[in-house]
Every structure is written in structure tokens, then in C-alpha cells.
Design a protein around this motif. Structure first.
Motif, PDB file in Angstrom:
ATOM      1  N   GLY A 115     -13.474  -1.257  -0.255  1.00 26.57           N
ATOM      2  CA  GLY A 115     -13.687   0.090  -0.771  1.00 26.57           C
ATOM      3  C   GLY A 115     -13.062   0.246  -2.143  1.00 26.57           C
ATOM      4  N   PRO A 116     -13.555   1.188  -2.954  1.00 27.63           N
ATOM      5  CA  PRO A 116     -13.026   1.395  -4.306  1.00 27.63           C
ATOM      6  C   PRO A 116     -11.662   2.073  -4.270  1.00 27.63           C
ATOM      7  N   PRO A 117     -10.892   1.950  -5.349  1.00 29.96           N
ATOM      8  CA  PRO A 117      -9.550   2.546  -5.369  1.00 29.96           C
ATOM      9  C   PRO A 117      -9.558   4.061  -5.208  1.00 29.96           C
ATOM     10  N   GLU A 118     -10.626   4.725  -5.651  1.00 25.89           N
ATOM     11  CA  GLU A 118     -10.687   6.177  -5.500  1.00 25.89           C
ATOM     12  C   GLU A 118     -10.679   6.589  -4.029  1.00 25.89           C
ATOM     13  N   SER A 119     -11.290   5.766  -3.177  1.00 28.94           N
ATOM     14  CA  SER A 119     -11.291   6.089  -1.745  1.00 28.94           C
ATOM     15  C   SER A 119      -9.887   5.964  -1.167  1.00 28.94           C
ATOM     16  N   LEU A 120      -9.121   5.000  -1.659  1.00 32.77           N
ATOM     17  CA  LEU A 120      -7.733   4.857  -1.217  1.00 32.77           C
ATOM     18  C   LEU A 120      -6.894   6.029  -1.722  1.00 32.77           C
ATOM     19  N   ALA A 121      -7.131   6.457  -2.957  1.00 25.86           N
ATOM     20  CA  ALA A 121      -6.408   7.611  -3.492  1.00 25.86           C
ATOM     21  C   ALA A 121      -6.718   8.868  -2.679  1.00 25.86           C
ATOM     22  N   LEU A 122      -7.974   9.016  -2.242  1.00 29.03           N
ATOM     23  CA  LEU A 122      -8.331  10.155  -1.397  1.00 29.03           C
ATOM     24  C   LEU A 122      -7.563  10.099  -0.083  1.00 29.03           C
ATOM     25  N   TYR A 123      -7.496   8.913   0.509  1.00 22.29           N
ATOM     26  CA  TYR A 123      -6.760   8.756   1.767  1.00 22.29           C
ATOM     27  C   TYR A 123      -5.303   9.177   1.580  1.00 22.29           C
ATOM     28  N   MET A 124      -4.720   8.833   0.444  1.00 18.76           N
ATOM     29  CA  MET A 124      -3.329   9.195   0.182  1.00 18.76           C
ATOM     30  C   MET A 124      -3.176  10.698  -0.073  1.00 18.76           C
ATOM     31  N   PHE A 125      -4.185  11.316  -0.667  1.00 23.12           N
ATOM     32  CA  PHE A 125      -4.112  12.747  -0.958  1.00 23.12           C
ATOM     33  C   PHE A 125      -4.160  13.579   0.316  1.00 23.12           C
ATOM     34  N   GLN A 126      -4.988  13.179   1.246  1.00 17.36           N
ATOM     35  CA  GLN A 126      -5.247  14.013   2.416  1.00 17.36           C
ATOM     36  C   GLN A 126      -4.074  13.998   3.398  1.00 17.36           C
ATOM     37  N   ASN A 127      -3.604  15.180   3.748  1.00 18.62           N
ATOM     38  CA  ASN A 127      -2.604  15.367   4.810  1.00 18.62           C
ATOM     39  C   ASN A 127      -1.408  14.418   4.702  1.00 18.62           C
ATOM     40  N   PRO A 128      -0.668  14.461   3.607  1.00 19.75           N
ATOM     41  CA  PRO A 128       0.450  13.520   3.463  1.00 19.75           C
ATOM     42  C   PRO A 128       1.572  13.736   4.473  1.00 19.75           C
ATOM     43  N   ARG A 129       1.629  14.913   5.080  1.00 18.45           N
ATOM     44  CA  ARG A 129       2.678  15.176   6.069  1.00 18.45           C
ATOM     45  C   ARG A 129       2.217  14.888   7.498  1.00 18.45           C
ATOM     46  N   LYS A 130       1.062  14.283   7.637  1.00 20.80           N
ATOM     47  CA  LYS A 130       0.514  13.969   8.953  1.00 20.80           C
ATOM     48  C   LYS A 130       0.428  12.456   9.117  1.00 20.80           C
ATOM     49  N   ALA A 131       0.924  11.953  10.263  1.00 17.04           N
ATOM     50  CA  ALA A 131       0.822  10.519  10.536  1.00 17.04           C
ATOM     51  C   ALA A 131      -0.652  10.146  10.668  1.00 17.04           C
ATOM     52  N   LYS A 132      -1.054   9.069   9.989  1.00 20.97           N
ATOM     53  CA  LYS A 132      -2.468   8.694   9.966  1.00 20.97           C
ATOM     54  C   LYS A 132      -2.621   7.204  10.251  1.00 20.97           C
ATOM     55  N   ILE A 146       0.820  -1.206   0.000  1.00 21.18           N
ATOM     56  CA  ILE A 146       0.000   0.000   0.000  1.00 21.18           C
ATOM     57  C   ILE A 146       0.858   1.263   0.000  1.00 21.18           C
ATOM     58  N   GLY A 147       2.061   1.179   0.589  1.00 19.60           N
ATOM     59  CA  GLY A 147       2.971   2.316   0.543  1.00 19.60           C
ATOM     60  C   GLY A 147       3.482   2.582  -0.863  1.00 19.60           C
ATOM     61  N   THR A 148       3.666   1.511  -1.643  1.00 24.31           N
ATOM     62  CA  THR A 148       4.071   1.668  -3.043  1.00 24.31           C
ATOM     63  C   THR A 148       3.017   2.460  -3.804  1.00 24.31           C
ATOM     64  N   PHE A 149       1.760   2.079  -3.611  1.00 23.91           N
ATOM     65  CA  PHE A 149       0.662   2.805  -4.252  1.00 23.91           C
ATOM     66  C   PHE A 149       0.673   4.270  -3.831  1.00 23.91           C
ATOM     67  N   GLY A 150       0.844   4.508  -2.524  1.00 30.51           N
ATOM     68  CA  GLY A 150       0.810   5.873  -2.022  1.00 30.51           C
ATOM     69  C   GLY A 150       1.868   6.751  -2.654  1.00 30.51           C
ATOM     70  N   GLU A 151       3.077   6.224  -2.778  1.00 30.53           N
ATOM     71  CA  GLU A 151       4.156   7.038  -3.329  1.00 30.53           C
ATOM     72  C   GLU A 151       3.936   7.325  -4.811  1.00 30.53           C
ATOM     73  N   VAL A 152       3.467   6.330  -5.554  1.00 34.76           N
ATOM     74  CA  VAL A 152       3.263   6.543  -6.993  1.00 34.76           C
ATOM     75  C   VAL A 152       2.072   7.465  -7.243  1.00 34.76           C
ATOM     76  N   VAL A 153       0.978   7.277  -6.507  1.00 35.95           N
ATOM     77  CA  VAL A 153      -0.194   8.120  -6.761  1.00 35.95           C
ATOM     78  C   VAL A 153       0.088   9.565  -6.345  1.00 35.95           C
ATOM     79  N   ARG A 154       0.810   9.765  -5.258  1.00 36.15           N
ATOM     80  CA  ARG A 154       1.132  11.135  -4.843  1.00 36.15           C
ATOM     81  C   ARG A 154       2.083  11.799  -5.832  1.00 36.15           C
TER      82      ARG A 154
END
Length: 536
Positions: A320-337, A60-68
Motif C-alpha cells: 500500500g502507498p504511504p498515504e494509506s499508512l498515514a491515514l491509519y496513523m491519523f485515525q483514532n490514535p487513542r484507540k488500540a488497533k 512503524i511506530g517511529t513513523f507513527g509518532e513523527v507523522v502524528r
């Protein structure tokens, strides 16, 4: 120029102008890239990079870095139209295999090849030429599955093809300056033996971490003593005969490829700084970027692949759909979640809310709307008459994970909808059925109402009967309010909580009017009768 073309050009100009000072973080990052070229961009364009360690599978971290990174890339393209951009997904597949990963078939095959480059380790799955090739293929299939636009680069291929040779020789030439960047960060023992070059032994094929006993800058070679025999071996630093220690390797890659932007996790802040200093020793400016925060588990602890205390991307996409995961990655990337199952429903509903607002927003707000970045500037039209949280409550109370049964309720609340006409809603129905089955229903526990709550429930039942079936959600919601006020609930939140706990079995729940309209009047009255029977 046609009117349509003129309108399109005007819209793009408006978009570009609005992006110049937009506060959304992808535009802030894109401005860093623009600042690298105050006198104009090179003909080769701008290069974005993400890195991947192929000793394990994409996560999931791989996805986060590429989508961001993709979001920053698209923001840059909005602000600098016409400039060519590329995104490289770089695999560090020349790293030596340090340990046998858990859950891998034929572990003895890997154990016999510890220390060798991943692309020289046999594939335990038996499907590719090496373990590195297997995981590289998994990475590319993973990225392709999400439709990312990228170019794949293999470290092994780059080293062996000579793509890094010029910079490798430059590191040899500036050897002392390079190691003086790294040495202060090492302990005494490691400092005494450190070299940025890791020769690959011609006999054993193992990536060696050994002291360098001689360097020949003119010949482009280094010499070391083979650990087993003490024999002095001389190898070129080029052509794949050596690889670099990773912090120097990272800097070398930036310089050799001309990387303009790369982000990294907070745990790599010091490494980014060191690699940046090495890049400057080599005469180049390190790429722009930022350090994103790490994910936390349900207890607030850092997620670790080895501990298995996180949420996998497969698990998220099951609920959940991939768009919801992309939203999670978009929001507050500098904040631990927290990255746990309970964040999924909120992400789904927030995504739908952002998508619904987008068409009516002025361009300045659209650029800050997450769906603009998730969908690269062209969010789809939406028609979701029912929220995911309401679907969850429906699936929980109806005690079914059968999407067809849930659709019977949905079609009554939203006439004209069906799995065939509303594919997005159908997808959410399936997600809700699975999520409720696995996470909501097992924890539901309806309590008996107290005397005041029982009287209020009986009053509500009578009010609903008077309204009758087929009313809209607002009519039912009005009666819910009136019953609570008549029962003397000064804070109606206490009344709603009582409804959730006695009728649904949870301390939180949906807007009751919408729930009654969806679940059905008679079915809701049956819930009330069941709750009142407990009181008796």
C-alpha cells in the motif's frame, strides 16, 4: 495589495477561524500548546519533539509518532500563523548497550562492548564510526524518505558539547527532591542504590548503575566506588562524563531544550507523569502531549519488536502507498488497533474516498478530513476511476500478479487511462497484484452452488448475454439484482454472498456490476459456466 493576495489572506483567515474550535484531534492538541503561552509566544518559537532509541532500526511506530507530531505541528501553525515552529528528532544514543539485537552481523563485536554508550560501540555493519551513528543515519534516511521536516539531535553530542550542563548542575543541586520523585516507584533493593546520575567509567567506558557515595554541588561532581576494585572515583556531572537515568533524562531534556510538545505511547503514561514532576522540581512546566494507544497483532496481542508479531513499515509499503499508512496513523490514535496485513486494503480505499470528498467540502469539514492533515493542508487532485478493492478482486479472479495484464482490464473499463497518464492508479495496480498474490489467491476456494443458486446463476447468465458487452456497470448491476429477486432471495445479501463464494471464492467481494464491467462480460459468463459445471 492585489486581488489574489487579498483572496489568499481571506482564505487563511477563514481557515484559522474554522480551526479554533475544530474537533479533529490535531487541533485539540494544538490548542494545548497555545494554552502554554497566554501572554504571547517567545521569539524562539515553539518546539515539538519525538524520541528514538537507536539500539534498533526505525520501525512503524517511529513513523507513527513523527507523522502524528507533524500533524499537530501543522495544526498549530494554522491556528497561530507567524509563530516559528521546529520539530526535533532526538536520539538517545548515549544509552548503554544492554543486549545484542537479533539479526545483527558480527554479534561478537557488540557482545564485547555491552554496557558502553551506543556511540562508543563499534559498528557491526562497518559503515559508520559506531553502532549508534549507524542507527542514527538509518533514522535520518528513514525520516528523509518520507519528506519530514525535522532537526536531528544526538544525546551524545548534546551531553558532550555542554548543552545540558546547566540543567545537570541544577539536578545535582536539587538531588534529594529529584530522587524523592522516583524512589516511591522502585523496589526496596533498587531504592537503596538509586541515583539519577549514571557515571561513565573513565577506564572501562561502561555506563555504570552504581550508588553515589559523595556529591559536591559547588564543584559539580559526584563520586562512586568502581565495582571491580572498590576504588573511589570522582567525575563531573557535566561534559558527557555522566548521563541520567532515563526518566530524569527525559525531564532534563524537556527543560534544557525547552520542549513544548511531545506525545508518547500508552505504556509510558506513568513515565510521562514522573518526568513531568521532575521537570517541575527543576522549575519548568513539562510539555503538552497525549498518550497514544499501542498496536495489536492479528490475535489482539500487543505488538512486540522482539516477538516479531507485527507488521513492518517495509511490508506495509510493499502492499500500500504511504498515504494509506498515514491515514491509519491519523485515525483514532487513542484507540488500540490491529496492525496486520488485512487492514491495508481498507486503509487504501478509505484514503481515496476522503481524498475524493475533500474539494467539495466546506472548510469546517475539510479541517476534519484526514487528507488535510496527511498533506499539510494541500491534498492533491485525484482521478481514481477504480477502487483498490475492485483491483484486488480483479487480480484474484484473473489469477495474475502481472500489472501489465491487469492494466488490460483497467484500460477497457476506464478508457484513456494508462500507467503513463495515471501514475497513482498504476501504483495501486502494482500494490493490488502483490497483495492478491500473497494474501488473497492462496485462500480462495470456490464452492459449488446449490439448486436455487444454480438456477439464479443460469438466469443471470442469460440476462447478461441479453445486455451484451460494452454496457456500463449500472446496467450489469441491475440484472444482478433482478436475477436475485427472481430467484426468491428475500435478503439480497444472501444472493451476493452466493455470487462471491461460487464465482470468486470468497465470502465478501465487490459490487458485481462494477466487477463485470472491469473483468469483462464474456470472462464473467465463463466464471458462471465453471460454477454451473460444479453443480452438475
Amino acid at each position: 495589495m492585489s486581488n489574489a493576495t487579498q483572496l489568499r489572506a481571506a482564505a487563511l483567515d477563514s481557515l484559522r477561524a474554522a480551526a479554533q474550535d475544530n474537533k479533529a484531534w490535531p487541533y485539540e492538541e494544538a490548542r494545548k500548546v497555545i494554552a502554554r503561552y497566554p501572554t504571547g509566544f517567545p521569539d524562539s518559537g515553539v518546539l515539538f519533539e519525538t524520541g528514538y532509541g537507536p539500539s534498533g532500526l526505525p520501525h512503524i511506530g517511529t513513523f507513527g509518532e513523527v507523522v502524528r507530531t507533524t500533524m499537530v505541528r501543522r495544526a498549530f501553525e494554522t491556528m497561530a500563523p507567524g509563530v516559528k515552529t521546529r520539530l526535533i528528532a532526538f536520539s538517545d544514543d548515549m544509552d548503554g548497550l544492554r543486549k545484542v539485537p537479533d539479526g545483527i552481523p558480527n554479534p561478537e563485536l557488540l557482545r564485547a562492548n555491552l554496557g558502553k554508550p551506543l556511540t562508543q560501540v563499534p559498528d557491526p555493519f562497518g559503515t559508520h564510526s559506531s553502532f549508534g551513528a549507524h542507527n542514527n543515519a538509518r533514522l535520518q534516511a528513514f525520516l528523509d524518505g518520507f519528506g519530514f521536516d525535522y532537526e536531528f539531535l544526538s544525546s551524545t553530542a548534546c551531553y558532550q558539547a555542554g548543552r545540558f550542563d546547566a540543567v545537570l548542575r541544577r539536578i545535582l543541586e536539587h538531588y534529594d527532591a529529584v530522587i524523592n520523585v522516583i524512589l516511591p516507584t522502585l523496589g526496596p533493593d533498587r531504592r537503596a542504590t538509586y541515583s539519577p546520575f549514571l557515571p561513565i567509567d573513565p577506564v572501562t567506558g561502561i555506563v555504570l548503575q552504581v550508588p553515589i557515595v559523595d556529591r559536591d554541588v559547588a564543584a559539580g561532581t559526584i563520586s562512586y566506588q568502581r565495582p571491580e576494585t572498590g576504588e573511589t572515583v570522582t567525575v563531573p556531572v557535566t561534559g558527557g562524563a555522566c548521563k541520567l537515568q532515563w526518566k530524569v533524562d527525559w525531564a532534563m531534556r524537556w527543560v534544557a531544550l525547552g520542549v513544548d510538545y511531545e506525545m508518547a505511547g500508552k505504556d509510558l503514561i506513568d513515565s510521562v507523569l514522573l518526568s513531568g514532576r521532575v521537570a517541575r522540581v527543576l522549575g519548568a512546566e513539562p510539555p503538552a502531549g497525549f498518550n497514544y494507544e499501542l498496536f495489536l497483532d492479528a490475535e489482539g496481542q500487543k505488538i512486540s519488536k522482539s516477538k516479531g508479531n507485527g507488521l513492518t513499515i517495509e511490508q506495509w509499503l510493499d502492499y500500500g502507498p504511504p498515504e494509506s499508512l498515514a491515514l491509519y496513523m491519523f485515525q483514532n490514535p487513542r484507540k488500540a488497533k490491529r496492525l496486520h496485513f488485512d487492514v491495508i486494503p481498507r486503509a487504501i480505499d478509505e484514503y481515496a474516498d476522503f481524498l475524493g470528498k475533500y474539494p467539495d467540502q466546506p472548510v469546517e469539514q475539510q479541517l476534519g478530513n484526514p487528507v488535510h492533515h496527511i498533506h499539510e493542508g494541500t491534498p492533491p487532485a485525484t482521478d481514481l476511476p477504480i477502487s483498490f478493492s475492485l483491483l484486488l478482486n480483479l487480480a484474484s479472479v484473473a489469477a495474475t500478479d502481472d500489472p501489465a495484464k491487469l492494466w488490460a482490464y483497467v484500460a477497457r473499463q476506464a478508457p484513456g487511462t494508462s500507467p503513463e497518464t495515471h501514475a497513482e492508479l498504476d501504483r495501486l495496480v502494482h500494490h493490488a497484484a502483490r497483495y492478491a498474490r500473497d494474501f488473497v489467491v492462496p485462500g480462495l476456494q470456490r464452492r459449488a452452488p446449490d439448486a436455487r443458486e444454480a438456477a439464479a446463476l443460469a438466469d443471470l447468465d442469460a440476462r447478461l448475454a441479453a445486455v451484451g458487452p460494452g454496457a456500463d456497470a449500472e446496467a450489469y448491476q441491475f440484472e444482478v439484482y433482478e436475477a436475485g429477486k427472481a430467484a426468491g432471495f428475500d435478503n439480497l445479501r444472501d444472493w451476493f454472498k452466493a455470487l462471491y463464494e461460487t464465482l470468486i471464492g470468497s465470502s465478501q467481494g465487490p459490487r458485481m456490476g462494477s466487477f463485470i464491467a472491469l473483468y469483462g462480460l464474456e470472462q464473467t459468463r465463463a466464471l458462471i459456466r465453471t460454477a454451473l459445471a460444479k453443480d452438475g
